[in-house]
Design a protein around this motif. Structure first.
Motif, PDB file in Angstrom:
ATOM      1  N   MET A  90       0.926  -1.465  -0.340  1.00 52.64           N
ATOM      2  CA  MET A  90       0.012   0.344  -0.046  1.00 52.64           C
ATOM      3  C   MET A  90       0.805   1.426   0.308  1.00 52.64           C
ATOM      4  O   MET A  90       1.861   1.390   0.347  1.00 52.64           O
ATOM      5  N   CYS A  91       0.313   2.237  -0.154  1.00 53.24           N
ATOM      6  CA  CYS A  91       1.518   4.169   0.186  1.00 53.24           C
ATOM      7  C   CYS A  91      -0.193   4.599   1.480  1.00 53.24           C
ATOM      8  O   CYS A  91      -0.753   5.187   0.641  1.00 53.24           O
ATOM      9  N   GLY A  92       0.742   4.767   2.989  1.00 49.46           N
ATOM     10  CA  GLY A  92      -0.654   5.676   3.434  1.00 49.46           C
ATOM     11  C   GLY A  92      -0.012   6.629   4.177  1.00 49.46           C
ATOM     12  O   GLY A  92      -0.572   7.882   4.294  1.00 49.46           O
ATOM     13  N   ARG A  93       1.683   6.888   3.023  1.00 51.26           N
ATOM     14  CA  ARG A  93       2.233   8.161   3.449  1.00 51.26           C
ATOM     15  C   ARG A  93       3.178   8.833   2.514  1.00 51.26           C
ATOM     16  O   ARG A  93       4.454   7.282   1.927  1.00 51.26           O
ATOM     17  N   PHE A  94       3.558   9.893   2.168  1.00 46.24           N
ATOM     18  CA  PHE A  94       4.365  10.270   1.467  1.00 46.24           C
ATOM     19  C   PHE A  94       5.540  11.688   1.219  1.00 46.24           C
ATOM     20  O   PHE A  94       4.374  12.436   2.233  1.00 46.24           O
ATOM     21  N   ALA A  95       5.794  12.108   0.751  1.00 48.72           N
ATOM     22  CA  ALA A  95       6.788  13.493   0.835  1.00 48.72           C
ATOM     23  C   ALA A  95       7.229  14.015  -1.384  1.00 48.72           C
ATOM     24  O   ALA A  95       6.719  13.398  -1.942  1.00 48.72           O
ATOM     25  N   LEU A  96       6.741  15.512  -0.316  1.00 51.19           N
ATOM     26  CA  LEU A  96       6.917  15.868  -1.853  1.00 51.19           C
ATOM     27  C   LEU A  96       7.645  17.721  -1.769  1.00 51.19           C
ATOM     28  O   LEU A  96       7.409  17.530  -0.566  1.00 51.19           O
ATOM     29  N   THR A  97       8.996  17.507  -2.521  1.00 50.53           N
ATOM     30  CA  THR A  97       9.187  18.654  -2.218  1.00 50.53           C
ATOM     31  C   THR A  97       9.806  19.624  -3.720  1.00 50.53           C
ATOM     32  O   THR A  97      10.251  20.148  -3.571  1.00 50.53           O
ATOM     33  N   LEU A  98       9.586  19.098  -4.264  1.00 55.28           N
ATOM     34  CA  LEU A  98       9.298  20.157  -5.921  1.00 55.28           C
ATOM     35  C   LEU A  98       9.058  20.857  -6.043  1.00 55.28           C
ATOM     36  O   LEU A  98       7.467  20.766  -5.862  1.00 55.28           O
ATOM     37  N   PRO A  99       9.909  21.995  -6.435  1.00 52.16           N
ATOM     38  CA  PRO A  99       8.547  23.525  -6.683  1.00 52.16           C
ATOM     39  C   PRO A  99       7.892  23.008  -7.745  1.00 52.16           C
ATOM     40  O   PRO A  99       7.543  22.393  -8.522  1.00 52.16           O
ATOM     41  N   HIS A 100       6.703  23.966  -7.615  1.00 50.40           N
ATOM     42  CA  HIS A 100       5.146  23.736  -7.986  1.00 50.40           C
ATOM     43  C   HIS A 100       5.759  24.738  -9.343  1.00 50.40           C
ATOM     44  O   HIS A 100       5.516  23.554 -10.470  1.00 50.40           O
ATOM     45  N   ASP A 101       7.180  25.435  -9.674  1.00 50.13           N
ATOM     46  CA  ASP A 101       6.636  25.538 -11.039  1.00 50.13           C
ATOM     47  C   ASP A 101       7.830  24.542 -11.935  1.00 50.13           C
ATOM     48  O   ASP A 101       7.798  24.455 -13.636  1.00 50.13           O
ATOM     49  N   ALA A 102       8.253  24.017 -11.456  1.00 48.61           N
ATOM     50  CA  ALA A 102       9.115  23.269 -11.726  1.00 48.61           C
ATOM     51  C   ALA A 102       7.764  21.037 -12.118  1.00 48.61           C
ATOM     52  O   ALA A 102       8.509  20.130 -13.219  1.00 48.61           O
ATOM     53  N   MET A 103       7.263  21.139 -11.250  1.00 48.10           N
ATOM     54  CA  MET A 103       6.915  20.038 -11.658  1.00 48.10           C
ATOM     55  C   MET A 103       5.518  20.233 -12.745  1.00 48.10           C
ATOM     56  O   MET A 103       5.227  19.535 -13.639  1.00 48.10           O
ATOM     57  N   ALA A 104       4.798  21.925 -12.798  1.00 47.35           N
ATOM     58  CA  ALA A 104       4.376  22.265 -14.160  1.00 47.35           C
ATOM     59  C   ALA A 104       5.109  21.916 -14.976  1.00 47.35           C
ATOM     60  O   ALA A 104       4.570  21.456 -16.356  1.00 47.35           O
ATOM     61  N   GLN A 105       6.508  22.464 -15.697  1.00 47.88           N
ATOM     62  CA  GLN A 105       7.260  22.230 -16.627  1.00 47.88           C
ATOM     63  C   GLN A 105       7.522  20.493 -17.025  1.00 47.88           C
ATOM     64  O   GLN A 105       7.146  20.221 -18.179  1.00 47.88           O
ATOM     65  N   PRO A 111      -1.166  22.796  -3.457  1.00 48.08           N
ATOM     66  CA  PRO A 111      -0.729  22.377  -1.336  1.00 48.08           C
ATOM     67  C   PRO A 111       0.570  22.969  -1.237  1.00 48.08           C
ATOM     68  O   PRO A 111       1.115  23.239  -2.102  1.00 48.08           O
ATOM     69  N   ASP A 112       1.071  23.006  -0.131  1.00 46.64           N
ATOM     70  CA  ASP A 112       2.277  23.944   0.083  1.00 46.64           C
ATOM     71  C   ASP A 112       2.823  23.209  -0.517  1.00 46.64           C
ATOM     72  O   ASP A 112       3.334  22.005   0.511  1.00 46.64           O
ATOM     73  N   ILE A 113       4.217  23.525  -0.822  1.00 46.70           N
ATOM     74  CA  ILE A 113       5.200  22.932  -0.218  1.00 46.70           C
ATOM     75  C   ILE A 113       6.829  23.062   0.143  1.00 46.70           C
ATOM     76  O   ILE A 113       7.167  24.236  -0.514  1.00 46.70           O
ATOM     77  N   PRO A 114       7.439  22.231   0.574  1.00 49.47           N
ATOM     78  CA  PRO A 114       7.640  20.991   0.744  1.00 49.47           C
ATOM     79  C   PRO A 114       7.493  20.692   1.876  1.00 49.47           C
ATOM     80  O   PRO A 114       7.084  21.438   2.821  1.00 49.47           O
ATOM     81  N   ASN A 115       6.658  19.280   1.503  1.00 49.63           N
ATOM     82  CA  ASN A 115       6.007  18.610   2.824  1.00 49.63           C
ATOM     83  C   ASN A 115       6.211  17.168   2.789  1.00 49.63           C
ATOM     84  O   ASN A 115       6.389  16.259   1.978  1.00 49.63           O
ATOM     85  N   TYR A 116       6.999  16.549   4.224  1.00 50.47           N
ATOM     86  CA  TYR A 116       7.637  15.147   3.931  1.00 50.47           C
ATOM     87  C   TYR A 116       6.530  14.560   4.585  1.00 50.47           C
ATOM     88  O   TYR A 116       7.747  13.247   5.095  1.00 50.47           O
ATOM     89  N   ASN A 117       5.801  15.010   5.001  1.00 48.95           N
ATOM     90  CA  ASN A 117       4.696  14.314   5.904  1.00 48.95           C
ATOM     91  C   ASN A 117       3.331  14.278   5.259  1.00 48.95           C
ATOM     92  O   ASN A 117       2.394  14.398   5.914  1.00 48.95           O
ATOM     93  N   ILE A 118       2.735  13.858   3.673  1.00 53.43           N
ATOM     94  CA  ILE A 118       1.330  13.609   3.013  1.00 53.43           C
ATOM     95  C   ILE A 118       0.975  12.855   3.650  1.00 53.43           C
ATOM     96  O   ILE A 118       1.163  11.731   3.666  1.00 53.43           O
ATOM     97  N   CYS A 119      -0.252  13.272   4.039  1.00 53.14           N
ATOM     98  CA  CYS A 119      -1.086  12.122   4.812  1.00 53.14           C
ATOM     99  C   CYS A 119      -2.363  11.341   4.519  1.00 53.14           C
ATOM    100  O   CYS A 119      -3.223  12.494   3.895  1.00 53.14           O
ATOM    101  N   PRO A 120      -3.211  10.506   4.564  1.00 51.12           N
ATOM    102  CA  PRO A 120      -4.367  11.079   3.909  1.00 51.12           C
ATOM    103  C   PRO A 120      -5.467  11.698   4.373  1.00 51.12           C
ATOM    104  O   PRO A 120      -5.702  12.318   5.747  1.00 51.12           O
ATOM    105  N   THR A 121      -6.090  12.093   3.545  1.00 50.35           N
ATOM    106  CA  THR A 121      -7.067  12.651   3.910  1.00 50.35           C
ATOM    107  C   THR A 121      -6.651  15.150   2.910  1.00 50.35           C
ATOM    108  O   THR A 121      -7.313  14.943   3.020  1.00 50.35           O
TER     109      THR A 121
END
Length: 221
Positions: A1-16, A27-37
């Protein structure tokens, strides 16, 4: 399963990276503890254009009367996704990509204590989880919700968990998003063993309130 993850890449870099038009409310980033809901980043195609938007992590079928009106559907099993009433329409017509820098899984020590592991890509800086999404409306408000597709773990990953998220390479994104015809079902397999690596991290991430970059730092022996 996947119950928690992290995301640190800036918005503009992801869009590109995803060639997607970004929403104004991400959502705000970086977030090192993304949780369900939580609200998460997701890429889907609307009116022929890729868009980077926010979605609630926790798929809400249309028959739920409230957000807690049934089981919390954060994952969808690849083996049954086309048959389950909650997911079968979405897996045909509403697929998305959910970016992550890495994700967490847990094992237990002989005393039963939960030991967290951080799993990250060995090539590149980002994982693209296969996802499905659903709009859920109540009281005139539309909530865009999603779930991460999981599959049986490859032999390497099975050392820490029997399931893993389906991760897609860049050359597979168009097919999963429905831009390259039919055949997305063929993508719902485990990544190669050399695609990801993992290491132990501090048990503080066991709390869904924990935050900060030290959550993904390797645990010192």
């Amino acid at each position: 399963m996947c119950g928690r993850f992290a995301l640190t890449l800036p918005h503009d870099a992801m869009a590109q990276l995803f060639a997607a038009a970004p929403s104004n409310a991400l959502p705000d980033i970086p977030n090192y503890n993304i949780c369900p809901t939580n609200q998460v980043h997701a890429v889907h195609v609307i009116d022929g254009q890729r868009r980077l938007v926010a979605m609630r992590w926790g798929f809400l079928p249309h028959w739920y009367k409230a957000e807690n009106g049934g089981p919390l559907l954060i994952n969808a099993r690849a083996e049954t996704i086309a048959e389950k009433p909650a997911f079968k329409a979405a897996c045909r017509a509403r697929r998305c990509l959910i970016p992550a820098t890495g994700f967490y899984e847990w094992t237990k020590d002989p005393e039963g204590k939960r030991l967290p592991w951080y799993i990250h890509p060995t090539r590149g800086s980002l994982l693209a989880f296969a996802g499905v999404w659903q709009d859920w409306e109540r009281d005139g408000v539309t909530h865009r919700t999603c779930a991460i597709v999981t599959t049986q773990a490859n032999p390497k990953m099975s050392a820490i968990h029997h399931r893993q998220p389906v991760t897609l390479n860049e050359d597979q994104w168009a097919l999963w998003l429905g831009e390259a015809g039919h055949g997305a079902a063929t993508l719902m397999t485990a990544a190669d063993e050399d695609a990801m690596a993992f290491y132990r991290v501090n048990p503080k991430v066991n709390s869904n309130r924990a935050a900060g970059p030290d959550l993904i730092e390797p645990l010192e022996p």
